[in-house]
Design a protein around this motif. Structure first.
Motif, PDB file in Angstrom:
ATOM      1  N   GLY A  88     -52.996  61.937 -14.212  1.00 36.76           N
ATOM      2  CA  GLY A  88     -51.973  60.924 -13.948  1.00 36.76           C
ATOM      3  C   GLY A  88     -51.512  60.298 -15.247  1.00 36.76           C
ATOM      4  O   GLY A  88     -51.568  60.933 -16.303  1.00 36.76           O
ATOM      5  N   GLY A  89     -51.098  59.045 -15.152  1.00 36.86           N
ATOM      6  CA  GLY A  89     -50.652  58.305 -16.337  1.00 36.86           C
ATOM      7  C   GLY A  89     -51.850  57.711 -17.059  1.00 36.86           C
ATOM      8  O   GLY A  89     -52.827  58.419 -17.328  1.00 36.86           O
ATOM      9  N   GLY A  93     -55.849  59.234 -13.120  1.00 38.52           N
ATOM     10  CA  GLY A  93     -56.151  59.483 -11.709  1.00 38.52           C
ATOM     11  C   GLY A  93     -57.486  58.922 -11.249  1.00 38.52           C
ATOM     12  O   GLY A  93     -57.914  59.164 -10.110  1.00 38.52           O
ATOM     13  N   TRP A 122     -49.231  65.079 -18.935  1.00 38.25           N
ATOM     14  CA  TRP A 122     -48.107  65.866 -19.441  1.00 38.25           C
ATOM     15  C   TRP A 122     -48.170  66.035 -20.959  1.00 38.25           C
ATOM     16  O   TRP A 122     -47.561  66.949 -21.508  1.00 38.25           O
TER      17      TRP A 122
HETATM   18  C1  LIG Z   1     -43.874  57.173  -7.808  1.00 35.19           C
HETATM   19  C2  LIG Z   1     -44.908  57.474  -8.850  1.00 35.19           C
HETATM   20  C3  LIG Z   1     -46.014  56.651  -8.957  1.00 35.19           C
HETATM   21  C4  LIG Z   1     -47.003  56.923  -9.902  1.00 35.19           C
HETATM   22  N1  LIG Z   1     -48.088  56.123  -9.971  1.00 35.19           N
HETATM   23  C5  LIG Z   1     -49.052  56.380 -10.865  1.00 35.19           C
HETATM   24  C6  LIG Z   1     -50.211  55.562 -10.920  1.00 35.19           C
HETATM   25  O1  LIG Z   1     -50.383  54.603 -10.190  1.00 35.19           O
HETATM   26  N2  LIG Z   1     -51.167  55.864 -11.826  1.00 35.19           N
HETATM   27  C7  LIG Z   1     -51.037  56.923 -12.688  1.00 35.19           C
HETATM   28  O2  LIG Z   1     -51.957  57.161 -13.481  1.00 35.19           O
HETATM   29  N3  LIG Z   1     -49.952  57.741 -12.664  1.00 35.19           N
HETATM   30  C8  LIG Z   1     -48.956  57.481 -11.771  1.00 35.19           C
HETATM   31  N4  LIG Z   1     -47.868  58.299 -11.704  1.00 35.19           N
HETATM   32  C9  LIG Z   1     -47.810  59.482 -12.574  1.00 35.19           C
HETATM   33  C10 LIG Z   1     -48.249  60.725 -11.827  1.00 35.19           C
HETATM   34  O3  LIG Z   1     -49.620  60.691 -11.539  1.00 35.19           O
HETATM   35  C11 LIG Z   1     -47.963  61.961 -12.686  1.00 35.19           C
HETATM   36  O4  LIG Z   1     -46.564  62.076 -12.798  1.00 35.19           O
HETATM   37  C12 LIG Z   1     -48.586  63.226 -12.157  1.00 35.19           C
HETATM   38  O5  LIG Z   1     -48.383  64.233 -13.123  1.00 35.19           O
HETATM   39  C13 LIG Z   1     -47.985  63.660 -10.824  1.00 35.19           C
HETATM   40  O6  LIG Z   1     -48.607  64.862 -10.437  1.00 35.19           O
HETATM   41  P1  LIG Z   1     -47.917  65.943  -9.478  1.00 35.19           P
HETATM   42  O7  LIG Z   1     -46.541  66.225 -10.062  1.00 35.19           O
HETATM   43  O8  LIG Z   1     -48.832  67.128  -9.544  1.00 35.19           O
HETATM   44  O9  LIG Z   1     -47.830  65.362  -8.111  1.00 35.19           O
HETATM   45  C14 LIG Z   1     -46.870  58.045 -10.778  1.00 35.19           C
HETATM   46  C15 LIG Z   1     -45.736  58.859 -10.658  1.00 35.19           C
HETATM   47  C16 LIG Z   1     -44.765  58.578  -9.716  1.00 35.19           C
HETATM   48  C17 LIG Z   1     -43.572  59.482  -9.622  1.00 35.19           C
END
Ligand SMILES: Cc1cc2nc3c(=O)[nH]c(=O)nc-3n(C[C@H](O)[C@H](O)[C@H](O)COP(=O)(O)O)c2cc1C
Length: 168
Positions: A88-89, A93, A122
């Motif tokens: 995640g960010g 995660g 990423w």
């Molecule tokens: C609507 C949205 C909410 C998100 N919320 C979080 C978050 O709370 N914490 C985090 O670490 N990343 C967050 N992210 C980043 C995602 O975890 C990240 O883009 C991840 O690569 C998504 O994986 P996927 O494309 O395999 O579903 C968020 C992204 C989006 C679009």
């Protein structure tokens, strides 16, 4: 996911099988009579001796399709170990994983303490999906796999010698 499968395929103790909620034809709600997709999912989970759940994090939680997949299966999870790989960010995660731990306790699984997480995922993978600096993730993964393997073997032996449901 591709990174994990690649690492597992090269590992002597694991025979990975990917179950992706997006590739299953699961229904929109839980039904009394299991659909063929749900029945097949249960069989696949029943065959496994352990699980690695891969999850991103959205708004501090895990995605709904993953929860539906988990809830579509019942006793097939029981007395088996679960480890986590998350991404995640900033949190990598980890908040999603902490929530999933609560869910999997309810399902009578054994939770492996060690996990693997990718913050700002990423930035960590290149265009080919390869890790730019694989050493640290490999170390974390190896620690998790050692525990998963130990529990996987121990619990398979235990389930064979005494069915979990009669052990209470
Ligand atoms: C609507 C949205 C909410 C998100 N919320 C979080 C978050 O709370 N914490 C985090 O670490 N990343 C967050 N992210 C980043 C995602 O975890 C990240 O883009 C991840 O690569 C998504 O994986 P996927 O494309 O395999 O579903 C968020 C992204 C989006 C679009």
């Amino acid at each position: 996911m591709n990174w994990l499968v690649h690492e597992l395929a090269a590992h002597p103790h694991f025979l990975p099988e990917v179950i992706d909620p997006l590739e299953l034809d699961l229904p929109m709600r839980h039904e009394k009579q299991a659909s063929p997709a749900v029945a097949e999912l249960r069989q696949r989970v029943a065959r496994a001796d352990g699980f690695i759940v891969v999850t991103p994090e959205y708004n501090h939680g895990y995605p709904a399709p993953l929860k539906f997949l988990i809830d579509s299966v019942g006793a097939e999870w029981e007395a088996k170990p679960v480890g986590f790989v998350s991404y995640g960010g900033v949190s990598g995660g980890l908040r999603a994983v902490e929530q999933l731990r609560q869910v999997f306790v309810e399902l009578h699984t054994v939770l492996v303490r060690d996990s693997v997480s990718f913050a700002t995922a990423w930035e960590q993978f290149d265009e080919q999906g390869q890790l730019r600096q694989p050493e640290r993730a490999r170390r974390s993964l190896e620690a998790m796999l050692q525990r998963l393997h130990w529990w996987g073997q121990a619990l398979r032996t235990a389930r064979t010698s005494r069915p979990y449901r009669t052990a209470a």
